[in-house]
Design a protein around this motif. Sequence first.
Motif, mmCIF file in Angstrom:
data_model
loop_
_atom_site.group_PDB
_atom_site.id
_atom_site.type_symbol
_atom_site.label_atom_id
_atom_site.label_comp_id
_atom_site.label_asym_id
_atom_site.label_seq_id
_atom_site.Cartn_x
_atom_site.Cartn_y
_atom_site.Cartn_z
ATOM 1 N N LEU A 167 0.831 -1.198 0.000
ATOM 2 C CA LEU A 167 0.000 0.000 0.000
ATOM 3 C C LEU A 167 0.868 1.250 0.000
ATOM 4 O O LEU A 167 1.831 1.354 0.753
ATOM 5 N N GLY A 171 -2.912 4.720 -3.497
ATOM 6 C CA GLY A 171 -3.359 3.413 -3.954
ATOM 7 C C GLY A 171 -2.370 2.292 -3.694
ATOM 8 O O GLY A 171 -1.473 2.397 -2.858
ATOM 9 N N VAL A 172 -2.533 1.217 -4.445
ATOM 10 C CA VAL A 172 -1.751 -0.007 -4.266
ATOM 11 C C VAL A 172 -0.759 -0.151 -5.416
ATOM 12 O O VAL A 172 -1.084 0.132 -6.567
ATOM 13 N N ASP A 199 -6.846 -2.853 -1.406
ATOM 14 C CA ASP A 199 -5.871 -2.310 -0.460
ATOM 15 C C ASP A 199 -5.282 -3.390 0.439
ATOM 16 O O ASP A 199 -4.107 -3.348 0.786
ATOM 17 N N LEU A 200 -6.103 -4.353 0.837
ATOM 18 C CA LEU A 200 -5.644 -5.399 1.752
ATOM 19 C C LEU A 200 -5.380 -6.711 1.022
ATOM 20 O O LEU A 200 -5.616 -7.791 1.564
ATOM 21 N N TRP A 201 -4.895 -6.613 -0.199
ATOM 22 C CA TRP A 201 -4.586 -7.840 -0.944
ATOM 23 C C TRP A 201 -3.537 -8.660 -0.198
ATOM 24 O O TRP A 201 -2.532 -8.139 0.294
ATOM 25 N N ASP A 250 -12.773 -5.566 6.696
ATOM 26 C CA ASP A 250 -11.325 -5.537 6.898
ATOM 27 C C ASP A 250 -10.878 -6.392 8.076
ATOM 28 O O ASP A 250 -9.803 -6.987 8.042
#
Length: 395
Positions: A167, A171-172, A199-201, A250
């Motif tokens: 992150l 963005g990512v 975002d939390l890949w 999340d």
Amino acid sequence: MATGGAPKPEEETVVFPDWVMLECIFRKRCHDDLDAAGEAVNKNKTAAPVKIDSDHSCFVSFTLAAPPWSSYFNLHWSERQGSEGLLAFVRAIDKNLVLFDISIPDRIRYMDAPLDLFVYTASAPSPSVQQLPWCSTKWFLAHEFTTGILQLKAEHCYIIADLNVHLKKKGVSAELCIFNSGANEWRIITKVLADKLLDLWWTDDVFAFDGRFFCWVDYFSGVVLCDFSKNVDSPVLHFVPFPGGIKYPDDARFPRYFPGRFRSVSISQGIIRYIHIDNDFHETIHSGWQGIPPKRSKRRQKQLTHKITIWTLNSKFEWEFPVISMDDPGVLCCLLRAKEFDGKEWMIMVDMNHADLQSCTDVNVEDKFSNTTQLPTVFSKYLQKENRILKELLS
């Protein structure tokens, strides 16, 4: 009168399963010395020698069994080299290639030391092992489940790739660490084009598909595909969400709680298959949103063209670590437990379309299930003696 020497006895024919479910965690087989290890695997058609450095050598082999039995990766080690803390792990498989690592504690002097990575090539009559050059970076190859191997259509050519998603303020971003067997070197690509990455890949698994794609899997969101049949120097990542449009909060995505227990993505009859044992585990384990179902995106569902098949299970047992048969997408293999992480265990194979239990085998104490994802693979076919089988599979 007969002339000449006595005829040589025909070599024993070994028939391997068409496909197997390979556990990633190794089985350590200790021997008095390296000669004893070599003698133990002398007639093993899966065995191959491995030279790590001037002080460490060993043999690797595989215990192969038809599903629903699990298959195992064996490391035959000399006690004289010291075996305490020895680790090995199968990272990825594609066709006749197996990517694995070996960790020797007395060689790791610092946390960022590069791992010893190897590629096992299944072939008849003798498989082989190649050691890869070190990749001197602490950002890649540290996690076993993010590194994949892709057998290219050109013979003896393959690519190994590791994905790093992080992150940033805007963005990512994604980076790739790539090894090309033709160049025999590692390359790091810091600017990788990617669309719709979350975002939390988090990469839970990676596999190869169709001789051209790497597929990285986040079991809470979907699959990231990268086509290596085009420009290898400028790879592009494409995100494909899982069917159903489920959006997990999340506080489920970040702790993870090993989603691979109830989900898997694999290939059956040339098509990527996704299976989810929907037992509400990740919907109810967190106190912050206990009992609240995950959100489903109606917009995303309308865009999907996937076929969704629902199988209804009525069972008092825990169904875990599902694997779709590589021969029949209607057949499911999985672990059955009397209690969560406890009690008696069985490996079962079920024809879900006809509610038919095809096989049920006890998991014995010695080969107790390791609670890791199993890799469905056809590499066992490449160990057959007939060269025509190898040519057919590589075509």
